[in-house]
Write a protein that holds these residues in place. Structure first.
Motif: not given
Length: 1572
Positions: A403-404, A407, A409, A554, A559, A602
């Motif tokens: 999902k992240i 972008k 990080i 992110s 996050i 994550q």
């Protein structure tokens, strides 16, 4: 660079959800009675308070020892920490009513956690000591006897059997205190000193503040902090420091509480004051047990002066902080919030000193004893300030959630506020901690003398974040950051007080604990290990350097985070003191900080961390994998000492990873069918692969080899061999639509082989082993697998060992687990007994009609016969089927066996109903029995019982044993007087005859699964927040039951079995089992009573009645409900006709009767009748202890003992029993028959070899009542038993009468003859003389409204009173329970009467009558009619010892003695709360039964019939205003005779003198005249 200690740390396998989940709790409190309450003539009420909830008992009038027996239940749904911190308070209030709150007599408090840590989570029949916190010099204010139990969902609380009454009356020996707390608790003061706080976050909690700032330009700090301390239900606050991030309070809060306190945690909270709503900034709990020691050489709780670090939500301020709970101390904080300098001290008070006062108070910096030298404090206690250096290197960042993934990080590392983007403290010129942690003396730079000192090379700026980088795809779910050979680094300088010693000591203890775990394995080793571990593994209560937080950011959004305790990465020159992860590569999993915890990781990082003093940082890089070059930020001078901003690896190794995944078991049910479609995804470094998907199973056997080629790892080969990186395996459920559901995760380390090593024993090939799978904090199954990491040498893959798969596999590209690693298989036969299906619920709203059972194990399986019509007959027509399968030789590696039930519907459709996975087959493996035992059957059994003692009951209490030729004692009660209840009450004490079981019968007899097993069938998803075990107990997922059994054995089959006579080859190993045809039976349910029912009405009571359901039969005994009772005695039996197998589950429910609306279910219990009916333990009708043909103990079973014994012998293929003449014994003129002998053998049937087993005795079982709306929470208990009689046998006799005993009518006659030495209360108006107008009041406990008074003996001058007055008290009495039964309406609005049971106690009080004001209470005595001290013969011999040392006095039971006369003392408490004697009464007590009282009636007072004569009272007892002349004469003649004479004499003297003076002038003039 030399490699010192390159080893990876062990990762933490459990990833906790970020906040404590709420759990169901139920706290039940029974207030039984109170004793020795301080005060005169009280009307006490008991209040039970938990948190904000209060419940009150009824009020008892004019008594110091009220009896309540009232039950209260409190329900909570909160996290465990919150629950255990709640304060439970029991207080006694005097004369509370609707209009006034009453006065507090005393209270007792403890926290719920203390109750929960007790055995069985309860205190049973214990006395709580009451004291008044506002008057701590007063001592004990009385005692309340209560039961307190705390139950969480899923706990079982055992029923306690009543101890002896006299034992419980020993108050001092039964105090409500944990075992390690002394009986005498002293008062103590808890001083909490609050010095200052630092590092507070910006709390712009009001929008107005921003408006103000915009318009007026006021740029003040927008936080107004104060500290609040909560302890034992008390709360104290400091003053508010306006607009300050660095508040200084120098105040102390003082609590007065008993020591040791029964409240374990003190809550210290920094709060931000706000006009609208104060919010918590951070919370810290002080666990008093961790800062004290109660041993002989122990110490009182003490802490500090020390800094405590507070953690909570993130520091970036949002208006609606939905993570405010974290700041309240719930769950794990995700960020540093503040630190607070505090000190805690305890002082035991001497309550005898006059200046001692209680209450919570705050004393400020200017006040009295708090003027201490602050400077001194800082230097000595909190340590001098040192410069610390934190270094970190990110070697790998993988498993980044997709999902992240789009972008860039970066990672941010913070320690306290250092490193934070938002509010980084700068290093002050004077080397102070931000905000000035030091004064001028401390501002001198500290130059150490260590050789290891490193020069800074100018001001080094900290680098706390890695550069942002765009992630790269690993697979469908995860991304990784492409670090490859360039590894980013961070470093931070920070300044803290040097308290490393604390952390060093904690590390030493951790190491010792690790070493201890490797000790021997005898029982003593294990027990000592437990003991040592308890002492060693304790958190450090005084904090030092704050923990390190690593944030994954992110696109500037936070996050996920990870928290690393500072002690784990702290460096010390001494190896033992170094943290376990210091200078090591550790695997860190990042948790989601916001929203639901989420199960997916994550991110996973391989991270190297080092923390130490800046001057000791010589070897801070030495633990990194070798083969790198440093890349510095600055060029030029000082380059040597500045840390690198990244590392460039030049050395790398190439490996092949082989993952052998064989199978998994007990996985999480992720689909609505109750099954999953599992596959495993394996991650190693930046690579990932998946196994194939296996459909609809919770126990997949993948049998698959995954090969990862060309895995690049950085570092030296030797290091990688000894400590390779970890492998992460995640199990998912494949869904046809949407993404796969996460089911669990586990970690493993591969066994590594370098290119120059030989592939062979002992390390290779690797062995399969089980790995525990976790989902969040809960377990979610196990996986059987092996992992090997093989280095690819210069020659390439040719050198690698070949993969030898089994030749018979053809699965396309999928490789099976190679030979040598896969288990060795043998041929087994699995026989399945298909008996039937039960209690199937609807599936997709349709009823199950034609079900079938499919059994599968290791790829092979079998189907049962189809049940043609489930409603008509749910049993299978073919009982036994078998299939052969290859199973591993090692039993531990056996795959699970899957049971699935499908419903065959029209048009060839199949619907899955439910499934069950039998994970352990060990109990079903057939093991041939010992040969010597099997021949035993031919020998026969000879029961030679020399003398069977005949047992009969005496008076429902002790037992009489009569032997041959003995005379029967006269006092033995006639058997016709005894009933079933006599047997029941006697058995509770001795546990004989009727076995009163504290639990369900199934617990004692292994659920009666001796040959017929019940397999629960589940459907539906598992709930997220539970373990696999908890989900298995989840009622919502239960859809039905499969009844049958399994038998597993190696082929070829055992020959000796088939040679046996009567061997039925169709039945295989299941010989001699009955057929499963339908059977008609009579079920007789006896319901004795229910206890501790959950209140169902607003008034805290219930109106319970019984409802019974079996098949289509439903009985509701609604008209016989019992009013307002939580412990109803039903004493009822119900006969129901039933047909097995259709009606196999009996449901006994208790409902609450309501006048309006539907009745509420309180709770129900379900009993499987079928397993009971077919069990060899024979629970159909429990065996009595003795055989009788009539009377209360009559034989209930249609079969006599001889018939039962003959049948058991026949079923076990033994010769029938033979009764030799030697066994016949004549006992007490009763002929001992074969029945007695047979019964004696049956009661010891478990001693018979081969076929013997324990037979169920006559019993009453206690079963838990459960309510489907409150799963797992007991709603009360019910005592019952069930008899079953087949219809094709002789009809059973009539049901035993167990109806509750009707109370017997008695009449108590009390004659008050005289009183003596009664205290004199009144002063005479004229004379000041002391006297009392005495009368005596009496009543039976619980019947205060029927109290009776004697007439008044006026003006007693000596305390003597003469009455000759009779009280008459009729009452109903239950002899077995020793209780008076009272039925009365609770209030004028009550629909019907409520029954109360109260101990038989007579209260007598002596009073002083007043005409114009309230009468004065002088003293009282309470006599328990079952046990009270014998009266003294004379008033002189009557002493206070008869009350104080009751146990040493000769005792009397009025129900046996019937009549007694004597003197008893009246007592009351003086100003010092000491008991003193306030009078003596001569009384005669006579007890008659109702019939006797009718035959010889008497009058109350001195009335007819049988009037008592008038007392001969002295003359002085009249009233002066009735005969004034008499009063004057009495005054003059009796009392003031001499005074009157003196006055007359003086008056005469005065008259003579007056006359003399009057006549003197005349005489003088006459005399003068004569002379002249």
């Amino acid at each position: 660079q030399k490699c010192l200690n390159y080893f990876r740390s062990k990762p933490d396998i459990k990833i906790e959800p970020s906040a404590g989940r709420p759990v169901d709790f139920q706290v039940s409190v029974t207030v039984i009675e109170a004793r020795q309450l301080v005060g005169l003539n009280m009307d006490p009420v008991v209040c039970v308070e938990i948190g904000d909830e209060k419940k009150y008992t009824s009020m008892k009038e004019s008594t110091n020892c009220p009896y309540y027996n009232e039950y209260f239940v409190f329900d909570f749904h909160v996290p465990p920490d919150v629950m255990f911190d709640k304060i439970l308070k029991v207080s006694v209030i005097h004369s509370k009513n609707l209009l006034r709150s009453g006065t507090l007599v005393g209270s007792f408090k403890l926290d719920v956690g203390t109750v929960y840590t007790q055995p069985e989570h309860q205190f049973f029949h214990k006395w709580a000591t009451l004291c008044d916190p506002d008057d701590i010099t007063a001592g004990c204010k009385g005692y309340v006897k209560c039961d307190i139990a705390v139950v969480a969902k899923g706990d079982t609380v055992k029923t306690q059997h009543k101890a002896n009454e006299t034992d419980e009356d020993d108050i001092e020996g039964n105090l409500l205190l944990p075992e390690d707390v002394p009986a005498e608790r002293q008062w103590a003061r808890f001083y909490v000193k609050i010095y200052r706080a630092e590092g507070l976050p910006k709390m712009n909690t009001s929008i107005m503040a921003n408006v103000k700032k915009a318009f007026i330009g006021e740029n003040k700090d927008l936080v107004d902090p104060y500290v609040q301390v909560q302890f034992a239900g008390q709360k104290g606050k400091t003053s508010i420091q306006k607009s300050s991030y660095e508040p200084i309070w120098n105040e102390q809060i003082v609590f007065t509480e008993q020591f040791p306190p029964l409240c374990r945690r003190m809550k210290v909270q920094i709060r931000d004051s706000d006009k609208v709503n104060d919010v918590a900034i951070g919370t810290h709990f002080i666990d008093l047990r961790k800062i004290a020691n109660d041993g002989d050489k122990g110490f009182l709780p003490t802490l500090g002066p020390a800094w405590v670090n507070m953690y909570g939500s993130t520091r970036s301020y949002t208006l609606m902080d939905e993570y405010q709970d974290l700041n309240e101390g719930l769950g794990e904080g995700v960020s540093f919030r503040a630190r607070l300098l505090i000190n805690l001290a305890v002082e035991i008070l001497d309550t005898s000193s006059p200046e001692v006062m209680s209450s919570t108070e705050v004393r400020g910096g200017g006040g009295g004893d708090f003027q201490f030298n602050y400077r001194e404090l800082r230097q000595n206690a909190t340590g001098k300030i040192e410069e610390f250096f934190l270094f970190g290197c990110f070697l790998e960042a993988t498993m980044i959630d997709r999902k992240i993934g789009d972008k860039p990080i970066n990672f941010e590392v913070t320690i306290g506020n250092y490193g934070s983007e938002l509010d980084t403290p700068t290093k002050p010129k004077t080397k102070k901690r931000k905000g000035g942690d030091g004064d001028d003396e401390e501002s001198e730079l500290i130059h150490g003398s260590s050789d290891e000192e490193v020069d800074d090379g100018g001001d080094m700026t900290s680098v706390s974040s890695t550069p942002p980088m765009k992630p790269v795809i690993t697979d469908r779910n995860y991304f990784h950051l492409p670090y490859f050979e360039r590894k980013p680094c961070i470093y931070i300088k920070s300044w803290w007080q040097d308290q490393r010693r604390r952390l060093y000591n904690a590390n030493i203890m951790d190491r010792i604990a690790d070493k201890l775990n490797q000790t021997g394995k005898t029982k003593l080793d294990r027990e000592r290990l437990k003991l040592c571990m308890q002492e060693l593994v304790k958190a450090v209560p005084q904090h030092s350097v704050p923990d390190i937080y690593i944030w994954m950011i992110s696109n500037n959004k936070r996050i996920a985070y990870a928290r690393v305790p500072s002690k784990d990465i702290l460096f010390s020159p001494v190896e033992e003191e170094t943290g376990k992860d210091c200078g090591k590569v550790q695997t860190i999993f990042f948790k989601k900080s916001f929203g639901p915890a989420g199960w997916t990781v994550q991110a996973k990082t391989e991270l190297y961390l080092w923390l130490g003093l800046n001057r000791q940082r010589k070897d801070y890089l030495s633990g990194l994998p070798n083969g790198f070059e440093e890349n510095k930020a600055v060029k030029g001078p000082g380059i040597q000492s500045s840390p690198p901003i990244s590392l460039m690896y030049t050395m790398k190794q190439i490996f092949q990873l082989r993952v052998h995944i064989y199978q998994a078991r007990s996985l999480f049910a992720a689909d609505s069918t109750g099954l999953s479609d599992p596959f495993a995804r394996v991650f190693f470094s930046t690579h990932s692969q998946v196994t194939e998907v296996l459909n609809e199973t919770l126990c997949p056997t993948w049998d698959q080899l995954l090969v990862f080629d060309n895995v690049e790892l950085y570092g030296e080969a030797g290091e990688l061999r000894d400590d390779p990186p970890i492998i992460v395996i995640e199990i998912y459920d494949q869904d046809t639509v949407g993404k796969a559901d996460f089911m669990g995760r586990t970690f493993a380390k591969p066994i590594t082989k370098m290119s120059d090593e030989h592939y062979g024993p002992p390390r290779f090939p690797p062995q399969l082993e089980y790995y525990q799978i976790y989902r969040g904090n809960g377990t979610a199954g196990e996986m059987l697998a092996a992992f090997e990491l093989l280095q690819i040498g210069p020659a390439g893959k040719a050198d690698l060992p070949p993969i030898d798969g089994p030749s018979d596999f053809d699965r396309g590209p999928i490789l099976p687990v190679p030979i040598g690693i896969r288990p060795v298989l043998s041929k087994y036969r699995i026989e399945v007994l298909f008996w039937g299906l039960r209690d199937l619920k609807r599936v997709n709203l349709a009823q199950v009609d034609r079900p079938r059972v499919d059994i599968e194990c290791a790829g092979k399986g079998i189907q049962s016969a189809l049940i043609q019509n489930y409603k008509k007959n749910p049993n299978f027509s073919t009982l036994v089927k078998w299939f052969e399968v290859d199973l591993p030789e090692n039993e531990l590696l056996h795959p699970p066996l899957n049971i699935r039930v499908v419903d065959c519907r029209a048009f060839g459709r199949y619907t899955l109903v439910g499934s069950n996975a039998v994970t352990s087959l060990r109990k079903f493996i057939y093991r041939p029995s010992d040969k010597s035992v099997s021949n035993w059957s031919a020998m026969g059994v000879y029961a030679e019982i020399k003398a069977v003692k005949y047992v009969s009951l005496k008076g429902g209490k002790g037992k009489k044993k009569r032997k041959k030729g003995e005379e029967v004692e006269e006092e033995e009660l006639d058997e016709s007087m005894l009933d079933w209840w006599s047997k029941y009450f006697a058995s509770i004490e001795t546990l004989k005859d009727v076995r009163a079981m504290k639990e369900e019968l199934e617990y004692q007899f292994d659920s009666f699964e001796d040959w017929l097993h019940t397999f629960n069938l589940y459907r539906g998803k598992c709930s997220d927040d539970a373990n696999v075990e908890q989900n298995a107990a989840d009622e919502d997922r239960l859809i039905g039951k499969f009844k049958g059994s399994l038998c597993i054995y190696k082929v070829p089959v055992f020959d000796e079995m088939s040679r046996e006579m009567g061997f039925d080859s169709n039945m295989g190993m299941f010989q001699n089992i009955p057929h499963n045809d339908t059977i008609n039976i009579i079920v007789r349910v006896y319901v004795v009573k229910a206890t501790e029912l959950h209140p169902a009405d607003i008034n805290g009571k219930a109106d319970p009645y019984i409802a019974i359901k079996l098949g289509k039969t439903e009985i509701k005994d609604k008209e016989n409900y019992i009013s307002k009772q939580l412990n109803p005695v039903f004493g009822k039996s119900f006969d129901i006709e039933a047909t097995l197998p259709m009606d196999s589950t009996l449901t006994v429910s208790i409902y609450d009767w309501d006048l309006v609306g539907t009745d509420d279910l309180i709770g129900e219990t379900k009993i499987d009748l079928e397993n009971r009916y077919y069990s060899k333990h024979r629970p159909t009708c429990g065996l009595s202890g003795s055989y009788a043909t009539h009377g209360y103990n009559v034989w209930r079973d249609p079969l006599k003992p001889t018939q039962i014994l003959a049948k058991l012998c026949k079923d076990g293929k033994m010769d029938p029993p033979q009764y030799g003449p030697g066994g016949r014994v004549k006992v007490a003129n009763r002929k001992q028959t074969d029945e007695h002998l047979a019964l004696a053998v049956l009661n010891r049937w478990e001693d018979i070899p081969r076929i013997g087993c324990k037979l169920v005795p006559e019993h009453v079982e206690t079963r838990s009542l459960l309510n489907p709306d409150k799963p797992g929470m007991e709603q009360g208990r019910i005592e019952l038993w069930v008899d079953m009689f087949p219809k094709d046998m002789p009809a059973p006799g009539p049901a035993i009468d167990i109806s509750p005993r009707k109370p017997k009518k008695f009449e108590l006659r009390v004659i008050v003859w005289n009183t003596d030495e009664v205290v004199l209360e009144d002063d005479d108006i004229f004379t000041g003389e002391k006297s009392s107008d005495i009368f005596v009041r009496g009543w039976l406990k619980g019947q205060q409204e029927d109290k009776q008074d004697t007439d008044v003996h006026y003006r007693s001058l000596t305390g003597e009173g003469n009455f000759n007055w009779r009280f008459i008290y009729p009452f109903d009495y239950l002899q077995a329970e020793e209780k008076i039964v009272i039925s009365k309406k609770e209030s004028m609005f009550s629909w019907d009467e409520t029954e109360y049971k109260i101990p038989a106690r007579l209260n007598l009080q002596v009073w002083d009558a007043d005409h114009f004001s309230a009468d004065d209470f002088l003293g009282a005595i309470e006599l328990d009619l079952n046990r009270f001290p014998r009266g003294a013969k004379t008033a002189k011999q009557c002493s206070i010892d008869m009350v104080i040392n009751e146990q040493d006095m000769p005792m009397v039971n009025l129900f046996k003695q019937k009549r007694i006369k004597g003197w008893w003392p009246f007592v009351a408490r003086d100003e010092n709360d000491e008991l003193e004697i306030t009078g003596k009464v001569e009384a005669e007590l006579q007890l008659l039964t109702g019939e006797e009282a009718e035959k010889s009636p008497v009058g109350e007072g001195r009335n007819e019939p049988e009037p008592l004569e008038k007392p001969n009272r002295p003359d002085i007892t009249f009233l002066w205003f009735l005969s004034p002349l008499k009063a004057v004469r009495h005054l003059i003649c009796n009392q003031y005779k001499w005074l009157v004479i003196k006055i007359v004499f003086v008056l005469m003297l005065l008259a003579i003198l007056a006359l003399f003076l009057y006549n003197m002038p005349g005489y003088m003039s006459e005399v003068a005249g004569v002379y002249l």
